[in-house]
Design a protein around this motif. Structure first.
Motif, PDB file in Angstrom:
ATOM      1  N   LEU A   5      18.012  64.777  21.240  1.00 31.95           N
ATOM      2  CA  LEU A   5      19.205  64.166  21.832  1.00 31.95           C
ATOM      3  C   LEU A   5      18.843  63.693  23.229  1.00 31.95           C
ATOM      4  O   LEU A   5      18.193  64.416  23.993  1.00 31.95           O
ATOM      5  CB  LEU A   5      20.344  65.180  21.888  1.00 31.95           C
TER       6      LEU A   5
ATOM      7  N   THR B 148      23.005  68.082  26.888  1.00 31.81           N
ATOM      8  CA  THR B 148      23.391  66.869  27.619  1.00 31.81           C
ATOM      9  C   THR B 148      23.066  66.960  29.108  1.00 31.81           C
ATOM     10  O   THR B 148      23.529  66.130  29.887  1.00 31.81           O
ATOM     11  CB  THR B 148      24.892  66.589  27.442  1.00 31.81           C
TER      12      THR B 148
ATOM     13  N   ASN C 228      25.380  59.368  24.229  1.00 28.69           N
ATOM     14  CA  ASN C 228      24.209  60.085  23.741  1.00 28.69           C
ATOM     15  C   ASN C 228      23.594  59.363  22.547  1.00 28.69           C
ATOM     16  O   ASN C 228      24.265  58.636  21.814  1.00 28.69           O
ATOM     17  CB  ASN C 228      24.594  61.512  23.339  1.00 28.69           C
TER      18      ASN C 228
ATOM     19  N   GLU D 178      22.764  60.761  12.705  1.00 26.40           N
ATOM     20  CA  GLU D 178      22.343  60.581  14.100  1.00 26.40           C
ATOM     21  C   GLU D 178      23.515  60.087  14.952  1.00 26.40           C
ATOM     22  O   GLU D 178      23.736  60.577  16.066  1.00 26.40           O
ATOM     23  CB  GLU D 178      21.174  59.599  14.163  1.00 26.40           C
TER      24      GLU D 178
ATOM     25  N   HIS E 256      28.386  65.136  20.911  1.00 22.12           N
ATOM     26  CA  HIS E 256      27.991  65.592  22.244  1.00 22.12           C
ATOM     27  C   HIS E 256      28.531  64.709  23.367  1.00 22.12           C
ATOM     28  O   HIS E 256      28.134  64.864  24.511  1.00 22.12           O
ATOM     29  CB  HIS E 256      26.468  65.674  22.334  1.00 22.12           C
TER      30      HIS E 256
ATOM     31  N   PHE F 188      26.150  63.055  15.187  1.00 27.12           N
ATOM     32  CA  PHE F 188      25.677  64.168  16.015  1.00 27.12           C
ATOM     33  C   PHE F 188      25.667  63.765  17.485  1.00 27.12           C
ATOM     34  O   PHE F 188      26.044  64.557  18.359  1.00 27.12           O
ATOM     35  CB  PHE F 188      24.280  64.588  15.561  1.00 27.12           C
ATOM     36  N   ALA F 189      25.264  62.534  17.770  1.00 25.21           N
ATOM     37  CA  ALA F 189      25.288  62.040  19.152  1.00 25.21           C
ATOM     38  C   ALA F 189      26.718  62.008  19.683  1.00 25.21           C
ATOM     39  O   ALA F 189      26.997  62.465  20.801  1.00 25.21           O
ATOM     40  CB  ALA F 189      24.656  60.657  19.229  1.00 25.21           C
TER      41      ALA F 189
ATOM     42  N   HIS G 116      23.888  74.994  19.246  1.00 22.94           N
ATOM     43  CA  HIS G 116      24.779  73.957  18.731  1.00 22.94           C
ATOM     44  C   HIS G 116      26.226  74.241  19.117  1.00 22.94           C
ATOM     45  O   HIS G 116      26.805  75.253  18.710  1.00 22.94           O
ATOM     46  CB  HIS G 116      24.705  73.877  17.208  1.00 22.94           C
TER      47      HIS G 116
ATOM     48  N   ALA H 202      20.919  60.274  19.249  1.00 26.17           N
ATOM     49  CA  ALA H 202      20.214  61.317  18.508  1.00 26.17           C
ATOM     50  C   ALA H 202      19.177  60.675  17.598  1.00 26.17           C
ATOM     51  O   ALA H 202      19.417  59.613  17.025  1.00 26.17           O
ATOM     52  CB  ALA H 202      21.186  62.152  17.679  1.00 26.17           C
TER      53      ALA H 202
ATOM     54  N   ALA I 205      16.378  67.476  15.547  1.00 22.98           N
ATOM     55  CA  ALA I 205      16.794  66.228  16.193  1.00 22.98           C
ATOM     56  C   ALA I 205      16.508  66.306  17.683  1.00 22.98           C
ATOM     57  O   ALA I 205      16.526  67.385  18.284  1.00 22.98           O
ATOM     58  CB  ALA I 205      18.271  65.948  15.962  1.00 22.98           C
TER      59      ALA I 205
END
Length: 366
Positions: free
Chosen positions: A198, A173, A52, A41, A48, A44-45, A162, A54, A196
């Motif tokens: 976001l 975003t 952010n 998490e 971006h 991945f956040a 993605h 996730a 997920a």
């Protein structure tokens, strides 16, 4: 034979890291909501951009459902999405209790048409789910403007997007929240289901965290009605390995798409269009032909696998006749469903195979 998609070569290319990651989970003996999920998490956040948050969940469909609930969607509210999308998009909307409302798509990118979106808004509209179809970003400037004018929430459907970007900013975003799928065939795919949400809003993130785990605020204390929708540790560990390769894999997809463009330009089919403001991740390379079915049969006879994304728009699906639309309600979506054909495209596809596919397409004569 050139398959439409092939997942094994990618696994073999990172087999050592994947196998080690899975072994780490078994060695730890913790399989749900543990260190792997938390680490994925965070990573991945961060991928971006900063700020952010996730939250992992069980699937992309669940991500849409939980995100809509977390932004405040309630039964009786209306949520607008595109008529030309995969059914899971509307499954997620329906699960939130909202009424599904559809808009047509643009003819060039086959993503949500802002003009059609605007005409679909009523006094009950509360949210928009724009779908970054095939990995091509929607016209987010126009959609954001409409959302702001009508005080609507936006939950981006990034199941196919993605790493794709709009005006240099990654998909997922722009809205209040975004939903991602990690189905195995996605650009960032697990080896099972996964998803997920976001967001940049801590309250939305906390809402999704509670909703995914029975509505719990703390162990055995549920503060809202929730669900069971968790990203398991094995899939999170796999995704952590694969996330490090996502940009390189997307570059490889774009290189193969560019080769298709060069070889098919001026040929018998219409090619996918990329907006000047967009950077597609080419989750799919989708051509269009008025003789689509004949072309598909021709390619099959030449040992080339293809797929149709998608053969039937949402409003003509038997499950959604209750929405009240009829044939002709969304003409661009309907025409696209009769013409689109997805060619083989994945990072490990050889350029020689791209050449073979393109030659077969160009050799088709009706």
């Amino acid at each position: 034979m050139i398959p439409f998609a092939e997942l094994k070569p990618q696994y073999l290319s990172i087999k050592g890291a994947i196998d080690a990651a899975i072994a780490e989970v078994f060695d730890a003996g913790w399989f749900i909501l543990g260190k792997q999920c938390a680490a994925f998490e965070e990573e991945f956040a961060a991928y971006h951009s900063t700020g952010n948050i996730a939250v992992g969940c069980a699937s992309g469909t669940d991500a849409i459902h939980l995100a809509l609930r977390a932004v405040g969607i309630k039964p009786g509210d209306e949520v607008i999405t595109a008529a030309n999308t995969c059914v899971p998009t509307v499954c997620g909307i329906a699960a939130s209790g909202a009424a599904i409302v559809l808009a047509d798509v643009n003819n060039d990118t086959l993503t949500m048409c802002p003009r059609s979106l605007r005409s679909a808004i009523t006094s009950r509209t509360r949210a928009i789910v724009p779908v970054h179809l095939y990995g091509h970003p929607c016209d987010m400037d126009a959609i954001l403007t409409i959302a702001q004018e009508h005080d609507l929430k936006i939950v981006e459907d990034c199941a196919q997007a993605h790493g794709a970007s709009y005006k240099g900013k990654k998909c997922g975003t722009f809205g209040d929240a975004a939903a991602f799928s990690f189905y195995p065939s996605k650009n960032l795919g697990a080896y099972g289901d996964g998803g997920a949400v976001l967001t940049r809003d801590p309250a939305i993130a906390e809402g999704v965290r509670a909703l995914r785990n029975y509505g719990e605020e703390s162990r055995y204390r549920s503060v809202t009605e929730g669900f069971n929708s968790r990203l398991d540790e094995i899939q999170a560990a796999i995704l952590r390995v694969k996330l490090r390769h996502l940009d390189a894999w997307n570059t490889a997809r774009r290189e193969r798409a560019a080769r298709y463009h060069d070889l098919l330009s001026g040929g018998p089919v219409a090619l996918p269009q990329e907006s000047a403001l967009a950077t597609s991740n080419y989750h799919l390379y989708v051509i269009r032909s008025k003789q689509r079915d004949c072309l598909r049969e021709h390619l099959s006879h030449n040992g080339i696998g293809t797929q149709i994304h998608y053969p039937t728009p949402i409003h003509l699906q038997p499950a959604y006749t209750n929405l009240g639309y009829v044939a002709g309600s969304f003409p661009i979506s309907e025409r696209a469903c009769n013409e689109v054909l997805s060619l083989p495209l994945y990072p490990e596809l050889s350029m020689a195979d791209v050449n073979t596919v393109a030659d077969a397409v160009c050799s088709h004569h009706v």
